[in-house]
Design a protein around this motif. Structure first.
Motif, PDB file in Angstrom:
ATOM      1  N   ASN A  87       4.086   3.021  14.854  1.00  0.00           N
ATOM      2  CA  ASN A  87       4.969   2.669  15.980  1.00  0.00           C
ATOM      3  C   ASN A  87       4.483   1.428  16.711  1.00  0.00           C
ATOM      4  O   ASN A  87       5.287   0.584  17.124  1.00  0.00           O
ATOM      5  N   ALA A  88       3.179   1.293  16.878  1.00  0.00           N
ATOM      6  CA  ALA A  88       2.629   0.116  17.554  1.00  0.00           C
ATOM      7  C   ALA A  88       2.893  -1.147  16.741  1.00  0.00           C
ATOM      8  O   ALA A  88       3.238  -2.199  17.296  1.00  0.00           O
ATOM      9  N   ILE A  89       2.751  -1.061  15.429  1.00  0.00           N
ATOM     10  CA  ILE A  89       2.975  -2.200  14.532  1.00  0.00           C
ATOM     11  C   ILE A  89       4.397  -2.735  14.664  1.00  0.00           C
ATOM     12  O   ILE A  89       4.628  -3.939  14.645  1.00  0.00           O
ATOM     13  N   LYS A  90       5.365  -1.843  14.796  1.00  0.00           N
ATOM     14  CA  LYS A  90       6.774  -2.232  14.851  1.00  0.00           C
ATOM     15  C   LYS A  90       7.088  -3.121  16.050  1.00  0.00           C
ATOM     16  O   LYS A  90       8.083  -3.838  16.036  1.00  0.00           O
ATOM     17  N   GLU A  91       6.257  -3.080  17.074  1.00  0.00           N
ATOM     18  CA  GLU A  91       6.508  -3.838  18.300  1.00  0.00           C
ATOM     19  C   GLU A  91       5.874  -5.231  18.302  1.00  0.00           C
ATOM     20  O   GLU A  91       6.029  -5.975  19.260  1.00  0.00           O
ATOM     21  N   ILE A  92       5.165  -5.604  17.258  1.00  0.00           N
ATOM     22  CA  ILE A  92       4.424  -6.869  17.237  1.00  0.00           C
ATOM     23  C   ILE A  92       5.171  -7.881  16.372  1.00  0.00           C
ATOM     24  O   ILE A  92       5.238  -7.736  15.144  1.00  0.00           O
ATOM     25  N   PRO A  93       5.750  -8.933  16.962  1.00  0.00           N
ATOM     26  CA  PRO A  93       6.594  -9.861  16.198  1.00  0.00           C
ATOM     27  C   PRO A  93       5.859 -10.663  15.129  1.00  0.00           C
ATOM     28  O   PRO A  93       6.459 -11.031  14.113  1.00  0.00           O
ATOM     29  N   GLU A  94       4.575 -10.936  15.301  1.00  0.00           N
ATOM     30  CA  GLU A  94       3.828 -11.697  14.286  1.00  0.00           C
ATOM     31  C   GLU A  94       3.673 -10.919  12.989  1.00  0.00           C
ATOM     32  O   GLU A  94       3.453 -11.503  11.932  1.00  0.00           O
ATOM     33  N   ILE A  95       3.785  -9.607  13.073  1.00  0.00           N
ATOM     34  CA  ILE A  95       3.714  -8.766  11.871  1.00  0.00           C
ATOM     35  C   ILE A  95       5.116  -8.676  11.288  1.00  0.00           C
ATOM     36  O   ILE A  95       6.014  -8.093  11.885  1.00  0.00           O
ATOM     37  N   VAL A  96       5.286  -9.274  10.106  1.00  0.00           N
ATOM     38  CA  VAL A  96       6.616  -9.331   9.500  1.00  0.00           C
ATOM     39  C   VAL A  96       6.825  -8.285   8.409  1.00  0.00           C
ATOM     40  O   VAL A  96       7.960  -7.996   8.039  1.00  0.00           O
ATOM     41  N   GLU A  97       5.729  -7.731   7.886  1.00  0.00           N
ATOM     42  CA  GLU A  97       5.814  -6.650   6.905  1.00  0.00           C
ATOM     43  C   GLU A  97       4.614  -5.747   7.087  1.00  0.00           C
ATOM     44  O   GLU A  97       3.529  -6.200   7.439  1.00  0.00           O
ATOM     45  N   CYS A  98       4.829  -4.448   6.843  1.00  0.00           N
ATOM     46  CA  CYS A  98       3.735  -3.485   6.952  1.00  0.00           C
ATOM     47  C   CYS A  98       4.027  -2.323   6.010  1.00  0.00           C
ATOM     48  O   CYS A  98       5.142  -1.798   5.988  1.00  0.00           O
ATOM     49  N   TYR A  99       3.000  -1.942   5.251  1.00  0.00           N
ATOM     50  CA  TYR A  99       3.152  -0.872   4.274  1.00  0.00           C
ATOM     51  C   TYR A  99       2.023   0.136   4.430  1.00  0.00           C
ATOM     52  O   TYR A  99       0.852  -0.239   4.498  1.00  0.00           O
TER      53      TYR A  99
END
Length: 158
Positions: A87-99
Motif C-alpha cells: 500500500n505504501a509503494i502505491k503512493e510513491i510516484p517515482e515507483i512506476v512498477e512493483c512486483y
C-alpha cells in the motif's frame, strides 16, 4: 468471458501500436467495415481485454533518464506487513512498477528519477523508511535495450 479470435488479436495488436488509431483506419487495415470493428473494440473493452488507453511519455524529455531497479527484502513476510508495504509503494510516484516475488528477495521495484543525487535522496528518505524494509539492493540501468508495453499476442491460446 468469451475467447478472442484472430481478428480480435489483430485489433489488439494495432491498438497496442497506436491507441489513437481511429475506427476507419483500423477497419481499412483489417479490410472490414467500421461497424463490426467498433463493436469488437467495445466488446474487448467490456470483457476486460482492453483495460485502458494511455500516452507513453519520453522519460529523457521529462528529465527522468535514470532507471533504477531495487530488490527489496522485508524483515517479515506476514500478510499484514506485505500489505502495508504494498500500500505504501502505491503512493510513491517515482515507483512506476512493483512486483511481489518468490525467491531471494521479496519485491522488485522500478524507479525513475532525474539523476543519482535524486535517487540517493529518494532511497534514503522514502524507500528505506517504508514499513518492514530489511534490505535494499539497487541496480542502475546503463542502457535500455528494449522497452515495450505491447503484449505478445501470436502465442496466446485464447
Amino acid at each position: 468471458m468469451l475467447n478472442i479470435d484472430t481478428i480480435d488479436k489483430e485489433i489488439l495488436g494495432y491498438l497496442q501500436q497506436d491507441a489513437k488509431m481511429n475506427i476507419k483506419e483500423l477497419a481499412d487495415k483489417l479490410k472490414m467495415t467500421k461497424t463490426p470493428v467498433y463493436e469488437r473494440i467495445k466488446r474487448l473493452e467490456k470483457e476486460g481485454y482492453i483495460s485502458g488507453y494511455v500516452a507513453l511519455l519520453n522519460k529523457k524529455k521529462l528529465d527522468l533518464p535514470l532507471i533504477v531497479f531495487c530488490e527489496v527484502t522485508l524483515t517479515s513476510q506476514q500478510i499484514e506487513f506485505i500489505e502495508a508495504f504494498s500500500n505504501a509503494i502505491k503512493e510513491i510516484p517515482e515507483i512506476v512498477e512493483c512486483y511481489l516475488l518468490g525467491g531471494v528477495f521479496d519485491y522488485l521495484i522500478k524507479i525513475v528519477v532525474p539523476d543519482l543525487d535524486n535517487y540517493y535522496s529518494f532511497a534514503s528518505r522514502h524507500l528505506a523508511s517504508l514499513p518492514n524494509v530489511s534490505k535494499i539492493q539497487s541496480l542502475f540501468v546503463l542502457n535500455e535495450i528494449k522497452y515495450s508495453t505491447a503484449l505478445p499476442l501470436s502465442n496466446n491460446k485464447s
